[in-house]
Design a protein around this motif. Sequence first.
Motif, PDB file in Angstrom:
ATOM      1  N   LEU A 271       0.811  -1.119   0.126  1.00 46.37           N
ATOM      2  CA  LEU A 271       0.277  -0.007   0.062  1.00 46.37           C
ATOM      3  C   LEU A 271       0.757   1.311  -0.112  1.00 46.37           C
ATOM      4  O   LEU A 271       1.892   1.335   0.925  1.00 46.37           O
ATOM      5  CB  LEU A 271      -0.824  -0.137   1.408  1.00 46.37           C
TER       6      LEU A 271
ATOM      7  N   THR B 102      -3.196   0.874  -9.410  1.00 41.71           N
ATOM      8  CA  THR B 102      -3.607  -0.012  -8.355  1.00 41.71           C
ATOM      9  C   THR B 102      -4.012  -1.391  -9.423  1.00 41.71           C
ATOM     10  O   THR B 102      -4.737  -1.416 -10.158  1.00 41.71           O
ATOM     11  CB  THR B 102      -5.019   0.174  -7.561  1.00 41.71           C
TER      12      THR B 102
ATOM     13  N   THR C 196      -1.290  -1.508  -4.108  1.00 39.18           N
ATOM     14  CA  THR C 196      -2.488  -0.624  -3.882  1.00 39.18           C
ATOM     15  C   THR C 196      -1.901   0.915  -3.677  1.00 39.18           C
ATOM     16  O   THR C 196      -1.246   1.062  -2.963  1.00 39.18           O
ATOM     17  CB  THR C 196      -3.311  -1.165  -2.668  1.00 39.18           C
TER      18      THR C 196
ATOM     19  N   SER D 163      -3.441   4.393  -2.723  1.00 39.01           N
ATOM     20  CA  SER D 163      -4.735   5.268  -1.950  1.00 39.01           C
ATOM     21  C   SER D 163      -4.034   6.123  -1.034  1.00 39.01           C
ATOM     22  O   SER D 163      -3.164   5.634  -0.212  1.00 39.01           O
ATOM     23  CB  SER D 163      -5.591   3.994  -1.511  1.00 39.01           C
TER      24      SER D 163
END
Length: 115
Positions: free
Chosen positions: A11, A90, A112, A114
Motif C-alpha cells: 500500500l 492499483t 494498492t 490510495s
Amino acid sequence: QVRLVESGGGLVQPGGSLRLSCVASGHIFSINPMGWYRQAPGKERELVATITGVGSTTYADSVKGRFTISRDNAKKTVYLQMNGLKVEDTALYYCYVDRFETYYWGEGTLVTVSS
C-alpha cells in the motif's frame, strides 16, 4: 520447470514509489525476455513493461517516464521501479518470462495506491 516469485507490492500513497522484484528459478536463460503485466479489478490484464536479454525495454504509454524495468541475469531477477504512483496503477502485478515462446507466470503481487 520454471518458477517465478514476485515481491515488493504493498500500500502506498499517490506520488509514492515501490520496487517490485521477480526471482526466477529453473531453466531460463539471459536471452529470454522478461517483463511485467498487471490486472486491475474488473479490467483485462495489460502489459506494463518488457526487457530483452540485451536490455532493450518497452513500456505501456500509461507508465512511460514513471516506471523503469531492469534485470540482473546472474540472479535471474527482473525489477520494476515504480515512481509517481497513481491511484489507477492499483492492480495485481505479474511477472513473466518468455522462454522460447512458452510463457511462465508468477502468482502476482498486489499494489494498492490510495490516500
